[in-house]
Write a protein that holds these residues in place. Structure first.
Motif, PDB file in Angstrom:
ATOM      1  N   ILE A  37      50.116  38.850  45.179  1.00  0.00           N
ATOM      2  CA  ILE A  37      50.484  40.199  44.752  1.00  0.00           C
ATOM      3  C   ILE A  37      51.928  40.211  44.274  1.00  0.00           C
ATOM      4  O   ILE A  37      52.263  40.839  43.257  1.00  0.00           O
ATOM      5  CB  ILE A  37      50.284  41.192  45.907  1.00  0.00           C
ATOM      6  N   PHE A  46      52.970  39.472  40.513  1.00  0.00           N
ATOM      7  CA  PHE A  46      52.902  40.532  39.511  1.00  0.00           C
ATOM      8  C   PHE A  46      53.978  41.590  39.744  1.00  0.00           C
ATOM      9  O   PHE A  46      54.517  42.161  38.786  1.00  0.00           O
ATOM     10  CB  PHE A  46      51.513  41.158  39.511  1.00  0.00           C
ATOM     11  N   ARG A  93      50.646  50.505  41.856  1.00  0.00           N
ATOM     12  CA  ARG A  93      49.533  50.258  40.931  1.00  0.00           C
ATOM     13  C   ARG A  93      49.477  48.762  40.574  1.00  0.00           C
ATOM     14  O   ARG A  93      48.397  48.182  40.465  1.00  0.00           O
ATOM     15  CB  ARG A  93      49.700  51.085  39.655  1.00  0.00           C
ATOM     16  N   VAL A  94      50.659  48.186  40.374  1.00  0.00           N
ATOM     17  CA  VAL A  94      50.716  46.757  40.074  1.00  0.00           C
ATOM     18  C   VAL A  94      50.179  45.942  41.247  1.00  0.00           C
ATOM     19  O   VAL A  94      49.440  44.966  41.067  1.00  0.00           O
ATOM     20  CB  VAL A  94      52.159  46.337  39.730  1.00  0.00           C
ATOM     21  N   GLY A 108      46.514  46.294  41.260  1.00  0.00           N
ATOM     22  CA  GLY A 108      45.957  45.533  40.145  1.00  0.00           C
ATOM     23  C   GLY A 108      45.825  44.056  40.448  1.00  0.00           C
ATOM     24  O   GLY A 108      44.906  43.386  39.965  1.00  0.00           O
ATOM     25  N   ALA A 109      46.741  43.537  41.264  1.00  0.00           N
ATOM     26  CA  ALA A 109      46.655  42.128  41.650  1.00  0.00           C
ATOM     27  C   ALA A 109      45.387  41.864  42.451  1.00  0.00           C
ATOM     28  O   ALA A 109      44.741  40.815  42.296  1.00  0.00           O
ATOM     29  CB  ALA A 109      47.891  41.740  42.466  1.00  0.00           C
ATOM     30  N   ARG A 159      42.323  41.992  40.042  1.00  0.00           N
ATOM     31  CA  ARG A 159      42.152  40.754  39.277  1.00  0.00           C
ATOM     32  C   ARG A 159      41.356  39.711  40.063  1.00  0.00           C
ATOM     33  O   ARG A 159      40.597  38.927  39.487  1.00  0.00           O
ATOM     34  CB  ARG A 159      43.514  40.172  38.900  1.00  0.00           C
ATOM     35  N   GLU A 182      48.691  46.349  32.461  1.00  0.00           N
ATOM     36  CA  GLU A 182      47.757  45.295  32.854  1.00  0.00           C
ATOM     37  C   GLU A 182      47.044  45.667  34.153  1.00  0.00           C
ATOM     38  O   GLU A 182      45.828  45.473  34.292  1.00  0.00           O
ATOM     39  CB  GLU A 182      48.506  43.980  33.052  1.00  0.00           C
ATOM     40  N   ALA A 183      47.812  46.188  35.099  1.00  0.00           N
ATOM     41  CA  ALA A 183      47.242  46.534  36.403  1.00  0.00           C
ATOM     42  C   ALA A 183      46.206  47.637  36.295  1.00  0.00           C
ATOM     43  O   ALA A 183      45.144  47.572  36.939  1.00  0.00           O
ATOM     44  CB  ALA A 183      48.359  46.957  37.361  1.00  0.00           C
ATOM     45  N   CYS A 212      42.286  47.444  37.353  1.00  0.00           N
ATOM     46  CA  CYS A 212      41.656  48.349  38.319  1.00  0.00           C
ATOM     47  C   CYS A 212      40.402  48.992  37.735  1.00  0.00           C
ATOM     48  O   CYS A 212      39.374  49.115  38.418  1.00  0.00           O
ATOM     49  CB  CYS A 212      42.647  49.422  38.766  1.00  0.00           C
TER      50      CYS A 212
END
Length: 374
Positions: free
Chosen positions: A41, A44, A139-140, A143-144, A147, A342-343, A347
């Motif tokens: 995590i 990112f 959020r990032v 998002g990790a 992924r 990206e994140a 999601c």
């Protein structure tokens, strides 16, 4: 305050304020037995964190994430998800709340100060409180995790325009994205951005940007007709990012200039018998469902509203005044919006994958593999 959760099966709830003790999130719906370490995590988060160059806010936050729940060491001593809620926390360590004392009663133009006050009758003037882009760190982090669920889908983002200056798509090189502070895939454009943004920063102003996110190796069939369209949910997720004022999928608004025959993504028979798309104007989505081609989305980020140039405004008592926003702010908030974009795409895709699997089972949809001509 409601509406702090997004997603259906893969659900993310964020909490915390810019100048509070911490920010965090709870990720629910992650399947069990997925290897997950904090370092994965953190990778990112380090891309998004402030203070990494002179072109971002100089607030010095390490953004060290802690996993509080939802993981356990399996028999192979790996840390894996348990299928229960994953709680993540990042402590705030470099708040300078005094920077906002002089403007606590004034509404900053371009910010959510007035609208928060109008809705709730109270607002946190310290960096915008809940409306601050600091929230996007979580959020990032989420998002990790997303992924990990949808591997081997590859999601990459790039800054393709800063102010009036656009990249040359003929120079596009994904390896260049990691070689400059702008996440720019065009080395020549990155050099121009550096000079241009220096002049903007030294003038005490800011500028907007356009970010492009590309998701590859998404199989056909993700998404649902009518109200569960993949492109609709991507647009909603990207529009929810702070300072975003426009989103497009594929050719987007440029499609209005095309004829029907130019816009249609024609198909031929591929070597494996599946359809081979000859173009990708649709951005990898038709009828709200993925085609198997790269999913391409772009979003426009407005200039940072916190600037050193004096702006006319009113205070909460109705008096007219001028305001200068001191403190540490991004001259182009679009730079750090790249990993956030990206994140959000990750999601949405993780959520759509879980919903697709819930309806259709483990097997991929019958028929096509959705190739794209290079």
């Amino acid at each position: 305050m409601s509406h702090n959760t997004f997603g259906h099966l893969f659900r993310v709830t964020t909490f915390g304020e810019s100048h509070g003790p911490a920010i965090g999130c709870v990720v629910d719906g992650c399947p069990p037995l997925i290897p997950l370490e904090a370092a994965e995590i953190q990778h990112f988060l380090d891309q998004r964190r402030p203070g990494t160059s002179r072109f971002t806010t100089q607030r010095q936050e390490a953004d060290q994430v802690k996993i509080l729940s939802g993981v356990y060491q399996d028999e192979q001593t790996r840390q894996v998800t348990t299928g229960t809620p994953i709680a993540l926390l990042i402590e705030n360590t470099d708040q300078r709340s005094k920077d906002y004392e002089s403007i606590k009663d004034s509404y900053r133009p371009g910010h959510a100060d007035f609208t928060y006050d109008a809705k709730y009758g109270i607002r946190d003037p310290r960096g915008g409180g809940r409306s601050s882009a600091r929230e996007t760190a979580m959020r990032v982090a989420a998002g990790a995790i997303a992924r990990k669920i949808i591997a081997p889908v590859v999601i990459r983002g790039a800054l393709v325009q800063m102010g009036p200056h656009r990249i040359d798509r003929g120079n596009w090189d994904w390896e260049e994205v990691d070689k400059n502070p702008f996440f720019c895939p065009d080395a020549k454009a990155a050099a121009l951005f550096e000079t241009y943004l220096d002049s903007i920063r030294k003038a005490g102003s800011s500028i907007g940007a356009v970010i492009e996110i590309v998701a590859e190796q998404v199989p056909p069939g993700w998404g649902a007709p009518i109200y569960g369209k993949l492109d609709a949910e991507l647009a909603s997720a990207l529009m929810s990012i702070n300072a975003v004022k426009g989103v497009e999928i594929g050719d987007g608004f440029a499609a209005a200039e095309l004829t029907g025959e130019a816009n249609a993504d024609e198909m031929r028979r591929g070597n494996d018998g599946a359809p081979l798309f000859l173009s990708n104007h649709a951005g990898g989505i038709l009828g709200g469902i993925s085609t198997g081609q790269p999913i391409v989305s772009r979003f426009a980020v407005k200039p940072t509203s916190s600037i050193l140039q004096p702006r006319r405004t009113v205070d909460r008592f109705g008096a007219e005044t001028e305001i200068v926003t001191k403190g540490r702010h991004d001259p182009c908030v679009g730079i750090r919006a790249v990993p956030v974009g990206e994140a959000m795409v990750a999601c949405v895709l993780a959520d759509q994958f879980l919903r697709h699997r819930g309806q259709m089972g483990e097997s991929p949809p019958s028929g096509v593999a959705g190739q794209s001509k290079k």
